[in-house]
Write a protein that holds these residues in place. Structure first.
Motif, PDB file in Angstrom:
ATOM      1  N   LEU A  99       0.732  -1.550  -0.135  1.00 60.03           N
ATOM      2  CA  LEU A  99      -0.301  -0.042   0.053  1.00 60.03           C
ATOM      3  C   LEU A  99       1.174   1.163   0.225  1.00 60.03           C
ATOM      4  N   LEU A 100       1.839   1.374   1.078  1.00 59.09           N
ATOM      5  CA  LEU A 100       3.046   2.177   0.669  1.00 59.09           C
ATOM      6  C   LEU A 100       4.643   2.212   1.124  1.00 59.09           C
ATOM      7  N   ALA A 101       5.283   2.600   1.353  1.00 59.12           N
ATOM      8  CA  ALA A 101       6.590   2.518   2.391  1.00 59.12           C
ATOM      9  C   ALA A 101       6.638   4.218   2.726  1.00 59.12           C
ATOM     10  N   PRO A 102       6.987   3.500   4.301  1.00 61.72           N
ATOM     11  CA  PRO A 102       7.573   5.295   5.204  1.00 61.72           C
ATOM     12  C   PRO A 102       8.112   5.785   4.261  1.00 61.72           C
ATOM     13  N   ASP A 103       8.644   7.054   4.502  1.00 61.16           N
ATOM     14  CA  ASP A 103       9.108   8.677   3.611  1.00 61.16           C
ATOM     15  C   ASP A 103       8.921   7.739   2.135  1.00 61.16           C
ATOM     16  N   TRP A 104       8.221   7.519   1.456  1.00 60.48           N
ATOM     17  CA  TRP A 104       8.123   7.222  -0.302  1.00 60.48           C
ATOM     18  C   TRP A 104       6.813   7.633  -0.241  1.00 60.48           C
ATOM     19  N   VAL A 105       6.653   7.935  -2.037  1.00 56.71           N
ATOM     20  CA  VAL A 105       5.388   8.200  -2.029  1.00 56.71           C
ATOM     21  C   VAL A 105       5.328   6.546  -2.482  1.00 56.71           C
ATOM     22  N   PRO A 106       4.680   6.111  -2.986  1.00 57.32           N
ATOM     23  CA  PRO A 106       4.026   4.544  -3.549  1.00 57.32           C
ATOM     24  C   PRO A 106       5.007   4.475  -5.216  1.00 57.32           C
ATOM     25  N   LEU A 107       5.114   2.733  -4.921  1.00 54.39           N
ATOM     26  CA  LEU A 107       6.478   2.770  -6.440  1.00 54.39           C
ATOM     27  C   LEU A 107       5.112   3.355  -7.629  1.00 54.39           C
ATOM     28  N   LEU A 108       5.172   2.909  -8.716  1.00 57.58           N
ATOM     29  CA  LEU A 108       5.222   2.659  -9.654  1.00 57.58           C
ATOM     30  C   LEU A 108       3.918   2.532  -9.600  1.00 57.58           C
ATOM     31  N   ASP A 109       2.614   3.553 -10.148  1.00 52.22           N
ATOM     32  CA  ASP A 109       0.978   3.510 -10.775  1.00 52.22           C
ATOM     33  C   ASP A 109       0.354   2.873  -9.321  1.00 52.22           C
ATOM     34  N   PHE A 110       1.053   4.106  -8.288  1.00 54.17           N
ATOM     35  CA  PHE A 110      -0.066   3.239  -6.770  1.00 54.17           C
ATOM     36  C   PHE A 110       0.322   1.796  -6.736  1.00 54.17           C
ATOM     37  N   ASP A 111       2.225   1.501  -6.285  1.00 53.61           N
ATOM     38  CA  ASP A 111       2.549   0.272  -5.966  1.00 53.61           C
ATOM     39  C   ASP A 111       1.739  -0.996  -6.692  1.00 53.61           C
ATOM     40  N   ILE A 112       1.394  -0.340  -8.125  1.00 55.68           N
ATOM     41  CA  ILE A 112       1.127  -1.413  -8.988  1.00 55.68           C
ATOM     42  C   ILE A 112      -0.206  -1.794  -8.715  1.00 55.68           C
ATOM     43  N   THR A 113      -0.981  -1.301  -8.179  1.00 55.05           N
ATOM     44  CA  THR A 113      -2.426  -1.283  -8.128  1.00 55.05           C
ATOM     45  C   THR A 113      -3.223  -2.165  -8.770  1.00 55.05           C
ATOM     46  N   GLY A 114      -3.512  -3.472  -9.154  1.00 58.28           N
ATOM     47  CA  GLY A 114      -5.092  -3.600  -9.413  1.00 58.28           C
ATOM     48  C   GLY A 114      -6.120  -2.880  -9.528  1.00 58.28           C
ATOM     49  N   ASN A 115      -6.598  -2.342  -8.978  1.00 57.96           N
ATOM     50  CA  ASN A 115      -7.669  -1.873  -8.914  1.00 57.96           C
ATOM     51  C   ASN A 115      -7.562  -0.252  -7.641  1.00 57.96           C
ATOM     52  N   MET A 116      -7.132   0.471  -8.416  1.00 57.24           N
ATOM     53  CA  MET A 116      -7.730   1.981  -7.661  1.00 57.24           C
ATOM     54  C   MET A 116      -8.277   2.158  -7.017  1.00 57.24           C
ATOM     55  N   PHE A 117     -10.111   1.750  -7.428  1.00 57.86           N
ATOM     56  CA  PHE A 117     -10.797   1.993  -6.181  1.00 57.86           C
ATOM     57  C   PHE A 117     -10.641   1.880  -4.964  1.00 57.86           C
ATOM     58  N   ALA A 118     -10.596   0.404  -4.816  1.00 58.40           N
ATOM     59  CA  ALA A 118     -10.295   0.127  -3.808  1.00 58.40           C
ATOM     60  C   ALA A 118      -9.082   0.537  -3.074  1.00 58.40           C
ATOM     61  N   TYR A 119      -7.105   0.837  -3.199  1.00 58.51           N
ATOM     62  CA  TYR A 119      -6.369   1.073  -3.520  1.00 58.51           C
ATOM     63  C   TYR A 119      -6.604   2.956  -2.547  1.00 58.51           C
ATOM     64  N   LEU A 120      -7.815   3.649  -2.916  1.00 63.16           N
ATOM     65  CA  LEU A 120      -7.964   4.850  -2.939  1.00 63.16           C
ATOM     66  C   LEU A 120      -8.899   4.454  -1.128  1.00 63.16           C
ATOM     67  N   GLY A 121     -10.168   3.688  -1.438  1.00 57.91           N
ATOM     68  CA  GLY A 121     -10.757   3.750   0.137  1.00 57.91           C
ATOM     69  C   GLY A 121      -9.875   3.385   0.831  1.00 57.91           C
ATOM     70  N   ALA A 122      -8.669   2.293   1.135  1.00 59.17           N
ATOM     71  CA  ALA A 122      -7.873   1.407   1.765  1.00 59.17           C
ATOM     72  C   ALA A 122      -7.836   1.961   2.646  1.00 59.17           C
ATOM     73  N   PHE A 123      -7.229   3.386   2.559  1.00 61.36           N
ATOM     74  CA  PHE A 123      -6.832   3.670   4.063  1.00 61.36           C
ATOM     75  C   PHE A 123      -7.258   3.892   4.583  1.00 61.36           C
ATOM     76  N   ASP A 124      -8.332   4.917   4.195  1.00 62.63           N
ATOM     77  CA  ASP A 124     -10.090   4.872   6.038  1.00 62.63           C
ATOM     78  C   ASP A 124     -10.192   3.783   6.619  1.00 62.63           C
ATOM     79  N   ARG A 125     -10.161   2.359   5.595  1.00 65.63           N
ATOM     80  CA  ARG A 125     -10.339   1.125   6.144  1.00 65.63           C
ATOM     81  C   ARG A 125      -9.065   0.897   6.997  1.00 65.63           C
ATOM     82  N   LEU A 126      -8.138   1.421   6.916  1.00 71.08           N
ATOM     83  CA  LEU A 126      -7.366   1.392   7.214  1.00 71.08           C
ATOM     84  C   LEU A 126      -7.281   1.806   8.819  1.00 71.08           C
ATOM     85  N   LEU A 127      -7.311   2.833   8.440  1.00 69.13           N
ATOM     86  CA  LEU A 127      -7.439   4.286   9.790  1.00 69.13           C
ATOM     87  C   LEU A 127      -8.387   3.647  10.769  1.00 69.13           C
ATOM     88  N   ALA A 128      -9.126   3.281  10.018  1.00 71.08           N
ATOM     89  CA  ALA A 128     -10.600   2.759  11.262  1.00 71.08           C
ATOM     90  C   ALA A 128      -9.914   1.812  12.730  1.00 71.08           C
TER      91      ALA A 128
END
Length: 232
Positions: A99-128
């Motif tokens: 999902l991320l790397a500390p002190d870095w922006v994500p890798l290529l293509d947002f860590d090569i995600t296969g699901n951008m909708f789920a990627y964007l929503g994952a932050f709030d799911r985890l921060l809950a």
């Protein structure tokens, strides 16, 4: 006990070097391995890097080993086959790989995600969840809750910038520039939005607080445009 955090071979680490009987180890992999969703997925891969699971679950599972409690939950923010979130509530530790790397922006293509909708929503799911320490994988550095919040801010800055610039463009005019070659117009649209969004996002993030903006922000803007135009 081995927990596979994703469908990619590297999510299984060096487990293919471990030779144990099924009663010595439990490979607790996540929902995409259930019979209903993907029977025999490891056998079909046939690459020798993934141990076949001896136990599976669909969406969530609570494990208790001695004094420790582990909560396992399926997500889809990265791998097309699914991802595994591991949470230790007593220790306030969260693990979500790719999902991320500390002190870095994500890798290529947002860590090569296969699901951008789920990627964007994952932050709030985890921060809950109530956690302080975050294990991101692929690095020896330990992340904190603030890293998740910071990466979320960056990802949504890219999303909002790309969405706005795409909405401002006269798409019909761009496509009209080469009426006999529709795909050239589509490429021009992708290139134009990507370039403008990259320049704008870099102006806000290039000097910190995360590294890698010069390496990966262009890919983030392009990947986000493909999502905004065709999937959002």
């Amino acid at each position: 006990m081995l927990n596979a955090t994703g469908g990619h071979g590297d999510a299984h680490g060096p487990c293919h070097f471990i030779h144990v009987k099924p009663d010595n180890v439990t490979d607790l992999s996540h929902g995409f391995l259930t019979r209903e969703l993907a029977p025999g997925v490891f056998e079909k891969k046939r690459d020798g890097r993934r141990l076949s699971p001896t136990r599976v679950f669909s969406e969530k599972l609570t494990l208790r080993k001695g004094s420790r409690t582990l909560l396992l939950e399926r997500d889809e923010f990265h791998s097309s086959e699914g991802d595994l979130i591991i949470y230790l509530p007593e220790e306030k530790v969260m693990m979500a790989v790719d999902l991320l790397a500390p002190d870095w922006v994500p890798l290529l293509d947002f860590d090569i995600t296969g699901n951008m909708f789920a990627y964007l929503g994952a932050f709030d799911r985890l921060l809950a969840y109530d956690f302080e320490t975050f294990i991101s994988g692929h690095t020896a550095d330990i992340a904190r809750r603030e890293d998740v919040e910071r990466t979320k801010a960056y990802a949504f800055d890219v999303y909002e910038t790309v969405k706005r610039i795409h909405g401002e463009l006269n798409v019909a005019e761009l496509l009209e520039r080469d009426r006999d070659n529709e795909q050239a117009g589509i490429k021009l649209l992708i290139d134009e939005v990507t370039a403008r969004a990259t320049e704008e996002v870099k102006s806000r993030w290039l000097n910190g607080p995360m590294r890698g903006v010069d390496l990966w922000t262009e890919s983030h803007c392009r990947a986000m445009l493909l999502y905004v135009r065709w999937s959002d």
